[in-house]
Motif scaffolding. Sequence first.
Motif, PDB file in Angstrom:
ATOM      1  N   GLY A 160     -26.315  23.106  -4.495  1.00  0.00           N
ATOM      2  CA  GLY A 160     -26.436  24.457  -5.041  1.00  0.00           C
ATOM      3  C   GLY A 160     -25.263  24.860  -5.934  1.00  0.00           C
ATOM      4  N   PRO A 161     -24.009  24.577  -5.526  1.00  0.00           N
ATOM      5  CA  PRO A 161     -22.876  24.960  -6.378  1.00  0.00           C
ATOM      6  C   PRO A 161     -22.731  24.082  -7.624  1.00  0.00           C
ATOM      7  CG  PRO A 161     -22.193  24.618  -4.099  1.00  0.00           C
ATOM      8  CD  PRO A 161     -23.562  24.053  -4.228  1.00  0.00           C
ATOM      9  N   GLN A 187     -28.909   9.011  -3.731  1.00  0.00           N
ATOM     10  CA  GLN A 187     -28.186   9.938  -4.591  1.00  0.00           C
ATOM     11  C   GLN A 187     -27.182   9.164  -5.443  1.00  0.00           C
ATOM     12  OE1 GLN A 187     -26.695  13.198  -2.238  1.00  0.00           O
ATOM     13  NE2 GLN A 187     -26.558  14.581  -3.974  1.00  0.00           N
ATOM     14  N   LYS A 221     -20.381   7.531   4.812  1.00  0.00           N
ATOM     15  CA  LYS A 221     -20.320   8.826   5.503  1.00  0.00           C
ATOM     16  C   LYS A 221     -20.801   8.616   6.931  1.00  0.00           C
ATOM     17  CE  LYS A 221     -22.276  13.472   5.711  1.00  0.00           C
ATOM     18  NZ  LYS A 221     -23.106  14.497   5.084  1.00  0.00           N
ATOM     19  N   ARG A 223     -17.398  27.464  -3.259  1.00  0.00           N
ATOM     20  CA  ARG A 223     -18.735  27.813  -2.776  1.00  0.00           C
ATOM     21  C   ARG A 223     -18.870  29.316  -2.532  1.00  0.00           C
ATOM     22  NH1 ARG A 223     -18.069  22.573  -0.835  1.00  0.00           N
ATOM     23  NH2 ARG A 223     -19.907  21.250  -1.137  1.00  0.00           N
ATOM     24  N   ILE A 259     -20.729  12.860   1.270  1.00  0.00           N
ATOM     25  CA  ILE A 259     -21.379  12.314   0.079  1.00  0.00           C
ATOM     26  C   ILE A 259     -20.693  12.877  -1.169  1.00  0.00           C
ATOM     27  CG2 ILE A 259     -23.509  12.218  -1.253  1.00  0.00           C
ATOM     28  CD1 ILE A 259     -25.055  12.117   1.406  1.00  0.00           C
ATOM     29  N   GLU A 260     -20.615  14.193  -1.263  1.00  0.00           N
ATOM     30  CA  GLU A 260     -19.860  14.811  -2.353  1.00  0.00           C
ATOM     31  C   GLU A 260     -18.373  14.673  -2.050  1.00  0.00           C
ATOM     32  OE1 GLU A 260     -21.406  15.998  -4.962  1.00  0.00           O
ATOM     33  OE2 GLU A 260     -23.450  16.193  -4.209  1.00  0.00           O
ATOM     34  N   LYS A 274     -20.700  21.887   5.223  1.00  0.00           N
ATOM     35  CA  LYS A 274     -20.325  22.723   4.086  1.00  0.00           C
ATOM     36  C   LYS A 274     -21.250  23.937   3.998  1.00  0.00           C
ATOM     37  CE  LYS A 274     -18.753  18.589   1.883  1.00  0.00           C
ATOM     38  NZ  LYS A 274     -19.079  17.463   1.010  1.00  0.00           N
TER      39      LYS A 274
HETATM   40  P1  XMP Z   1     -22.089  16.068   1.991  1.00  0.00           P
HETATM   41  O1  XMP Z   1     -21.166  16.067   0.815  1.00  0.00           O
HETATM   42  O2  XMP Z   1     -21.826  17.190   2.957  1.00  0.00           O
HETATM   43  O3  XMP Z   1     -23.514  16.341   1.388  1.00  0.00           O
HETATM   44  O4  XMP Z   1     -22.165  14.730   2.686  1.00  0.00           O
HETATM   45  C1  XMP Z   1     -24.725  16.178   2.053  1.00  0.00           C
HETATM   46  C2  XMP Z   1     -25.841  16.536   1.080  1.00  0.00           C
HETATM   47  O5  XMP Z   1     -25.789  17.932   0.772  1.00  0.00           O
HETATM   48  C3  XMP Z   1     -25.553  18.133  -0.612  1.00  0.00           C
HETATM   49  N1  XMP Z   1     -24.581  19.239  -0.687  1.00  0.00           N
HETATM   50  C4  XMP Z   1     -24.916  20.511  -0.910  1.00  0.00           C
HETATM   51  N2  XMP Z   1     -26.111  21.087  -1.129  1.00  0.00           N
HETATM   52  N3  XMP Z   1     -25.036  23.180  -1.340  1.00  0.00           N
HETATM   53  C5  XMP Z   1     -26.165  22.432  -1.368  1.00  0.00           C
HETATM   54  O6  XMP Z   1     -27.254  22.987  -1.578  1.00  0.00           O
HETATM   55  C6  XMP Z   1     -23.804  22.675  -1.119  1.00  0.00           C
HETATM   56  O7  XMP Z   1     -22.801  23.381  -1.122  1.00  0.00           O
HETATM   57  C7  XMP Z   1     -23.750  21.261  -0.882  1.00  0.00           C
HETATM   58  N4  XMP Z   1     -22.726  20.411  -0.628  1.00  0.00           N
HETATM   59  C8  XMP Z   1     -23.259  19.177  -0.487  1.00  0.00           C
HETATM   60  C9  XMP Z   1     -25.024  16.822  -1.144  1.00  0.00           C
HETATM   61  O8  XMP Z   1     -25.297  16.661  -2.531  1.00  0.00           O
HETATM   62  C10 XMP Z   1     -25.725  15.818  -0.259  1.00  0.00           C
HETATM   63  O9  XMP Z   1     -27.029  15.541  -0.717  1.00  0.00           O
END
Ligand code: XMP
Length: 315
Positions: free
Chosen positions: A191-192, A235, A307, A100, A312-313, A144
């Motif tokens: 975004g990444p 998603q 989660k 990132r 999620i990712e 994140k």
């Molecule tokens: P996680 O993986 O943290 O994701 O449960 C929650 C939501 O955020 C999205 N996601 C991101 N969106 N930059 C973004 O703009 C990021 O670095 C990033 N990491 C996770 C993910 O797809 C989910 O909808």
Amino acid sequence: MNDPSQFVESAIARLRAEVPGNAIVAASGGIDSTVAAVLAQRALGPRARAIFVDTGLLRQGEVETVSALFREAHLEFEVVPAADRFLGSLEGVVDPEEKRRRIGSAFIRLFEAEAARHATDRLIQGTIAPDWIESGGSIRDTIKTHHNVGGIPPDSKLRLVEPLRDLYKDEVRAVATFLGVPSPERQPFPGPGLAVRVVGPVQADRVRRARIANAIVEEEIERAVGEQLLDRPWQYFAVLLPVRTVGVLGDNRVHGEAVSVRVVESLDAMTATAAEIPRIVLARIAERITRALHGEVVRVLYDISDKPPATIEWE
Ligand code: XMP
């Protein structure tokens, strides 16, 4: 925000006050930055240049989809091809947060160059309230890093302009409707990009595998929604895993990688549950991925983690 027309009027006045000359707009194709770009062009006309970066980490067909959306929103824009720059910046990197950071700084360097090309230091972004609240660190410091928020290093000459800073998502949607910006129901995309869906090293061939697998998951889930086998999930995507696993091709054993399929239900991405997917849909996905990536991906898994504790990712 009380009423979109008043918001638009005051946002235009503020943009004119904050941007004396030219500006560039970071347009990702998401609703927030598209609305920011349309506002900027209403306020500044051709002095505002909307820039869409092809990072090489986008989904299949994304440049075309986003270009069509911008045209519908009557937005003047440029697509900047930058796959080599982004992939180059990720060489040898496996840590998700480091990915990132590298992507964030590649974006900044690219926007600096674009700003210089347009004789400006102003970068307009579609940051909305939840972005900076989540990136604040103090409340949820395990969250994140979002590349698009707070990522301007002190040595950068860029000056951020954020016309939607105080809005929440439903307010942005209301403004979009008022401005005639289409806001199709699209699932969130980080975004990444695919860099965080390629677990481990991000190389061109692994990104290609993740892109193909992602497209298949999207197509098959959308097909199943059309067939009323399930409701549209929050998603749905694929993640390429860095394992060497054994498969059979004809009479031979081969080594390939594995793909994990992730489909979640959620309201706000803060918590999520793994969706229950009919077996037939999972079978179609597995069959198509292993056929399209013959010998390269030999195993497809379905991720049943909620989660928390999983995010999620995968990265
Ligand atoms: P996680 O993986 O943290 O994701 O449960 C929650 C939501 O955020 C999205 N996601 C991101 N969106 N930059 C973004 O703009 C990021 O670095 C990033 N990491 C996770 C993910 O797809 C989910 O909808």
